[in-house]
Design a protein around this motif. Structure first.
Motif, short mmCIF file in Angstrom:
data_model
loop_
_atom_site.label_atom_id
_atom_site.label_comp_id
_atom_site.label_asym_id
_atom_site.label_seq_id
_atom_site.Cartn_x
_atom_site.Cartn_y
_atom_site.Cartn_z
N VAL A 162 0.77 -1.25 -0.09
CA VAL A 162 0.11 0.12 0.04
C VAL A 162 0.91 1.21 0.16
O VAL A 162 2.21 1.25 0.43
CB VAL A 162 -0.93 0.15 1.25
CG1 VAL A 162 -1.98 -1.17 1.26
CG2 VAL A 162 -0.17 0.01 2.41
N MET A 163 0.32 2.33 -0.44
CA MET A 163 1.27 3.67 -0.56
C MET A 163 0.72 4.23 0.79
O MET A 163 -0.25 4.53 1.26
CB MET A 163 0.51 4.62 -1.81
CG MET A 163 0.98 3.90 -3.05
SD MET A 163 2.88 3.97 -3.18
CE MET A 163 3.23 5.52 -3.26
N GLU A 164 1.78 4.94 1.56
CA GLU A 164 1.83 5.57 2.70
C GLU A 164 2.63 6.34 2.74
O GLU A 164 3.97 6.50 2.41
CB GLU A 164 1.94 4.81 3.93
CG GLU A 164 0.68 3.87 4.17
CD GLU A 164 0.99 3.40 5.77
OE1 GLU A 164 2.08 3.49 6.31
OE2 GLU A 164 0.22 2.45 6.32
N ASP A 165 2.20 7.77 2.71
CA ASP A 165 3.13 9.17 2.65
C ASP A 165 4.04 9.00 1.44
O ASP A 165 5.13 9.37 1.46
CB ASP A 165 4.02 9.18 3.82
CG ASP A 165 3.20 9.46 5.23
OD1 ASP A 165 2.21 10.12 5.09
OD2 ASP A 165 3.66 8.68 6.16
N GLY A 166 3.62 8.71 0.30
CA GLY A 166 4.24 8.55 -1.00
C GLY A 166 5.15 7.36 -1.20
O GLY A 166 5.98 7.21 -2.11
N LYS A 167 5.24 6.52 -0.24
CA LYS A 167 6.02 5.16 -0.11
C LYS A 167 5.24 3.95 -0.24
O LYS A 167 4.22 3.93 0.41
CB LYS A 167 7.09 5.31 0.89
CG LYS A 167 7.86 6.52 0.97
CD LYS A 167 9.01 6.22 2.25
CE LYS A 167 9.90 7.53 2.04
NZ LYS A 167 10.84 7.46 3.46
N LEU A 168 5.68 3.16 -1.07
CA LEU A 168 5.15 1.79 -0.98
C LEU A 168 5.68 0.80 0.09
O LEU A 168 6.65 0.66 0.23
CB LEU A 168 5.48 1.23 -2.46
CG LEU A 168 4.58 -0.28 -2.61
CD1 LEU A 168 3.01 0.23 -3.11
CD2 LEU A 168 5.04 -0.90 -4.14
N VAL A 169 4.82 0.45 0.91
CA VAL A 169 5.17 -0.27 2.27
C VAL A 169 4.08 -1.61 2.38
O VAL A 169 3.22 -1.65 1.42
CB VAL A 169 4.76 0.63 3.40
CG1 VAL A 169 5.97 1.72 3.44
CG2 VAL A 169 3.44 0.97 3.39
N THR A 170 4.70 -2.40 2.98
CA THR A 170 3.86 -3.93 3.28
C THR A 170 3.47 -3.93 4.27
O THR A 170 3.81 -3.37 5.42
CB THR A 170 5.15 -4.94 3.20
OG1 THR A 170 5.81 -4.81 1.89
CG2 THR A 170 4.41 -6.32 3.27
N LYS A 171 2.11 -3.98 4.45
CA LYS A 171 1.27 -4.13 5.70
C LYS A 171 0.44 -5.35 5.58
O LYS A 171 0.18 -6.17 4.78
CB LYS A 171 0.07 -2.92 5.60
CG LYS A 171 0.72 -1.54 5.34
CD LYS A 171 -0.24 -0.34 5.82
CE LYS A 171 -0.52 -0.68 7.19
NZ LYS A 171 -1.49 0.42 7.94
N GLU A 172 0.23 -5.62 7.05
CA GLU A 172 -0.32 -7.08 7.22
C GLU A 172 -2.00 -6.95 7.35
O GLU A 172 -2.24 -5.78 7.51
CB GLU A 172 0.19 -7.49 8.72
CG GLU A 172 1.37 -7.87 8.97
CD GLU A 172 1.79 -8.33 10.26
OE1 GLU A 172 0.89 -8.41 11.01
OE2 GLU A 172 3.04 -8.57 10.86
#
Length: 495
Positions: free
Chosen positions: A389-399
């Motif tokens: 998912v995108m968070e603050d312009g960054k692609l991060v992995t979320k559970e």
């Protein structure tokens, strides 16, 4: 090109493969060579582009563009299409020391950058390359060619993987005395024991090593630097030392009960399984027969573990990856000529589909913990589903909440890559490291000097985990710099 309409008149044809159900019963290579007519037609598909990207050989935005050793691909394609195999071999050998290795195990970034791949299937470059060198061996064109004169200079190469072998080959041809040190019992590095026989039979490596020996290179196996021979002895006996020790410091899964029995690094499993083939495959210290096998890590090493477990008659094998499945077609952020990050069905996955009616890959899964029985043996894994998912312009992995699963497991293989070179040799030499724990060199491109005078580094130990073809390129380039260093030393002696 001799036949200008080849790319219009002929469709791509890959190497044939043995039947998946039959080939998992043995450890022989799974590919079958094409016949003469097919090979000529495949070579004729080459467009002889005005600006060919297939041999560009650069790394851009963490992706490869073209062949890192800058093979003269359009030239030898044309020669093959005309049936001139001997001259094709001569052009191939000008840039690549070991096309029999790259023709088998390289992922072929050259094909991803083939101009024909913009809107069609690329030229079967890898298949043609492998046939050229095999034809050369069949016809007796590949033979030992020792140097006519010796310079009196002595070079030590530490590590006999593709980088070390390429460096040794180049320097030996210059007339220097070269000794290759290998801590294992046979030369080849990860080519020998890290890549399964069904992708690269070990006779192929022995064939090349025997040629190098005939040409004058000395191999010292079962010799570990820092234990069997010291830094001081090497510096005293040799005019230059090249470190090609690879990047085999494993990346681990720091999860609960990681110390349970039955959890191993993938490379340990592959190495022991391959070594056992020389004696008895059934005596491999880590064996998958009748077991539920889980491979953590979605890369090529993990795929090799899947294929090996199938041959050892596992009960079931699955492979976890934390990333989503690759798309069928290139996406906008992966344009030509970058290496295509698209969905592929590797040999082990095809075998699993045929044998078990299941693609072993399970996507977007993260291991949370291992569970052990009363005797300390691993019995299961606890995982959770994840998403990008995108968070603050960054692609991060979320559970993903409430997505936990339990997977039965008797054997777990960790195949999530390497963090860099092992520390023992580096500490023994007192070498400076970079911010990623790799051997520091003066320049990250073509300057292979380390912080120690007369000591050079090349391959994965310097650049990090990479492809066989990049290792060969680095071996060739470090040899060129060592040659300049030796010439300077010789000149200094005369002053």
């Amino acid at each position: 090109m001799g036949y200008l309409r080849g790319f219009m008149d002929f469709s791509r044809k890959d190497q044939k493969t043995r039947d998946p159900i039959e080939r998992i019963k043995d450890w022989e290579e799974y590919t079958i060579r094409l016949d003469e007519k097919d090979l000529k037609q495949q070579a004729a598909r080459c467009m002889d582009c005005g600006t060919p990207f297939c041999h560009t050989g650069i790394n851009f935005d963490h992706s490869d563009i073209g062949c890192p050793v800058n093979n003269f691909i359009p030239e030898w394609n044309e020669l093959v299409s005309e049936g001139d195999w001997k001259h094709a071999l001569e052009r191939l050998e000008e840039t690549n020391n070991f096309p029999e290795f790259t023709g088998r195990v390289c992922p072929a970034p050259c094909e991803g950058s083939c101009t024909l791949a913009i809107n069609d299937d690329p030229v079967a470059i890898k298949t043609i390359e492998n046939e050229i060198i095999e034809r050369g061996f069949d016809e007796g064109w590949v033979e030992a060619n020792p140097p006519q004169h010796r310079t009196g200079k002595h070079v030590a190469v530490i590590g006999s993987g593709p980088a070390g072998l390429a460096a040794a080959d180049q320097l030996n041809q210059q007339g220097h005395y070269v000794t290759v040190y290998e801590r294992d019992d046979r030369p080849g590095g990860l080519l020998m024991y890290g890549i399964p026989n069904m992708k690269l039979e070990k006779d192929t490596i022995d064939r090349r090593v025997n040629l190098l020996k005939e040409e004058g290179i000395t191999f010292e196996c079962n010799t570990e630097v820092g234990k069997d021979i010291t830094r001081e002895e090497l510096k005293q006996q040799y005019d230059a030392v090249i470190l090609c020790t690879g990047a085999q410091e494993h990346r681990d899964v720091p999860a609960e009960n990681r110390d349970s029995k039955g959890i191993h690094f993938a490379m340990e499993y592959l190495t022991e399984s391959t070594k056992a083939l020389a004696v008895d495959p059934e005596k491999a210290p880590i064996h998958a027969r009748g077991k539920n096998v889980i491979v953590i890590g979605g890369g090529d090493t993990g795929a090799d573990c899947v294929a090996t477990a199938l041959r050892q008659e596992c009960n079931r094998v699955v492979q976890f990856g934390k990333h989503p499945a690759s798309p069928e077609e290139r996406e906008e952020d992966n344009p030509w000529p970058l290496y295509p990050m698209t969905f592929k069905l590797d040999y082990g996955y095809k075998e699993s589909l045929e044998a078990n009616d299941e693609d072993p890959r399970k996507y977007e899964i993260l291991t949370q913990a291992f569970e052990a029985d009363a005797d300390g043996n691993v019995k299961s894994l606890r995982t959770v589903r994840v998403e990008k998912v995108m968070e603050d312009g960054k692609l991060v992995t979320k559970e993903i909440p409430e997505s936990e699963e339990i997977w039965e497991a008797d054997l777990v293989l960790v195949a999530i890559g390497f963090t860099g070179p092992e520390r023992e040799v580096l500490e023994h030499f007192g070498l400076k490291l970079d911010e990623r724990g790799r051997i520091w060199t003066v320049d990250g491109t073509k300057d292979y000097r380390t912080s120690e005078e007369g000591v050079f580094a090349a391959g994965d130990a310097r650049r990090g985990q990479s492809l066989v073809v990049w290792a060969i390129r680095e071996g060739r380039e470090v040899a060129e710099q060592v040659e300049q260093f030796l010439q300077t030393e010789e000149t200094a002696d005369l002053v």
